[in-house]
Design a protein around this motif. Sequence first.
Motif, PDB file in Angstrom:
ATOM      1  N   LEU A 106     -82.812 103.282 -12.972  1.00 27.09           N
ATOM      2  CA  LEU A 106     -83.133 102.247 -12.010  1.00 27.09           C
ATOM      3  C   LEU A 106     -83.254 102.798 -10.599  1.00 27.09           C
ATOM      4  O   LEU A 106     -84.139 102.416  -9.830  1.00 27.09           O
ATOM      5  CB  LEU A 106     -82.077 101.146 -12.059  1.00 27.09           C
ATOM      6  CG  LEU A 106     -82.370  99.866 -11.287  1.00 27.09           C
ATOM      7  CD1 LEU A 106     -83.629  99.201 -11.820  1.00 27.09           C
ATOM      8  CD2 LEU A 106     -81.190  98.907 -11.375  1.00 27.09           C
ATOM      9  N   GLY A 158     -84.735  93.347  -8.746  1.00 25.75           N
ATOM     10  CA  GLY A 158     -83.654  94.046  -9.429  1.00 25.75           C
ATOM     11  C   GLY A 158     -82.367  93.270  -9.563  1.00 25.75           C
ATOM     12  O   GLY A 158     -81.412  93.744 -10.191  1.00 25.75           O
ATOM     13  N   ARG A 210     -85.282  94.676 -14.307  1.00 21.86           N
ATOM     14  CA  ARG A 210     -86.344  95.671 -14.423  1.00 21.86           C
ATOM     15  C   ARG A 210     -87.348  95.208 -15.466  1.00 21.86           C
ATOM     16  O   ARG A 210     -87.038  94.384 -16.334  1.00 21.86           O
ATOM     17  CB  ARG A 210     -85.786  97.039 -14.817  1.00 21.86           C
ATOM     18  CG  ARG A 210     -85.068  97.049 -16.156  1.00 21.86           C
ATOM     19  CD  ARG A 210     -84.393  98.402 -16.405  1.00 21.86           C
ATOM     20  NE  ARG A 210     -83.666  98.396 -17.662  1.00 21.86           N
ATOM     21  CZ  ARG A 210     -84.182  98.731 -18.840  1.00 21.86           C
ATOM     22  NH1 ARG A 210     -85.455  99.088 -18.908  1.00 21.86           N
ATOM     23  NH2 ARG A 210     -83.451  98.717 -19.933  1.00 21.86           N
ATOM     24  N   VAL A 218     -88.482  98.504 -11.061  1.00 24.69           N
ATOM     25  CA  VAL A 218     -87.672  97.351 -10.678  1.00 24.69           C
ATOM     26  C   VAL A 218     -88.528  96.092 -10.764  1.00 24.69           C
ATOM     27  O   VAL A 218     -89.717  96.109 -10.430  1.00 24.69           O
ATOM     28  CB  VAL A 218     -87.114  97.536  -9.249  1.00 24.69           C
ATOM     29  CG1 VAL A 218     -86.392  96.272  -8.778  1.00 24.69           C
ATOM     30  CG2 VAL A 218     -86.188  98.735  -9.197  1.00 24.69           C
TER      31      VAL A 218
END
Length: 379
Positions: free
Chosen positions: A23, A211, A229, A205
């Motif tokens: 991420l 996110g 995501r 994201v």
Amino acid sequence: MKECLPKQRIKTKLRLFFYLSALYAPTVPSPGPMVPPASMFGNVPGYEDTLAGGGGGYLPPPMPLHPNRDPEPAPVPQDWNIPSITEDVARERFIMYASGKCCYNNAPAKDGVITNMQAFNTYRYRLETFTESRSTEWATKPYEGELADFYTQTAPRPWEIPVTGPSLFQNHEENIKVPYTSSNKVFVCLFESQRVIFYCGCIPVCWVCNGSGKQGGDSPCNQCNQRGRENCSKCHGNGTKECETCKGKQQLLTYINLKVEWKNNVEDYVVEQNSGLEVDDLSDVTGKTLFKNAQYMLYPVYGFPDPSLSQASDRLVREHQAKYSQNSRILQQQQTIELIPITKVTYKWKGGIHVYYIYGNEHQVKAPDYPATCCCSIM
């Protein structure tokens, strides 16, 4: 809440670690297909020289296709002229030309008075040399159970392999697996036995919740199903993807690939005609074929009224035979002479003198100084 077992807790932490790594890690390009190491390729008797340095270069043919056949001079016609177009045809084609231009007023084409029509006989000599070239290189593909025939028999040399070519003077290419050169090898990819690549580097994201997994306060984000995501198009959110080299097979079939290329090598020479029309304009039109001769090896054209064409024929034939016999096999040559008609039309409109050209069998028109144009724009 029921407490997780130590083993489950470790798995949960690992998943969280990899998720956060994906991420927040910077985006990196995903690895491309891996190049197999040189140790995967064996030595094939008879191919030591052809594959030196990785292969790929064109291989000289062992001998001419017709070593005992000498070129013969062909009869050359004596009539090199054709009638010019009529004034009615010249006016009709000019009107069609002007009507097809959005910014042209067709008044000059309709009302202009033709004062002179001058015909130019322009000759185009064309030499075509049809060749076959062969090159070899090591190649690999995912192993799918094919027969590995390496060393079962002696591999034929590149020019010994029979190949059916296309029609004469047609470009074509074939890739052929050389018999008795294939073997299957275990392939070790990147990371866990290289069946897949861990973390493809493309986990984006979610653009809706940025996110957070939530949308508009505490509402769950429907775009990413609260994950924060979106799925990567390559790994589908798994963080892994299949090895691009072995396609998950963990084995490769290695073999020698023979590339056969047939090519029609063409060169033109246009006799200067001093009409004022650019030679490049003639590339889009055809003419009347006055002479055509095809042989394995050609004899230049001699006795043409314009000596520059005979000189060009002699030069091009010699150059082609020297150039293309080094690393390819000449299969056939062909030479043609076309008469491209050009008519220079002079006309008068509103006191001014102007010129346009009609040329080729297609009666194509070019008017470099058309006197009635305007600037158009689309609102």
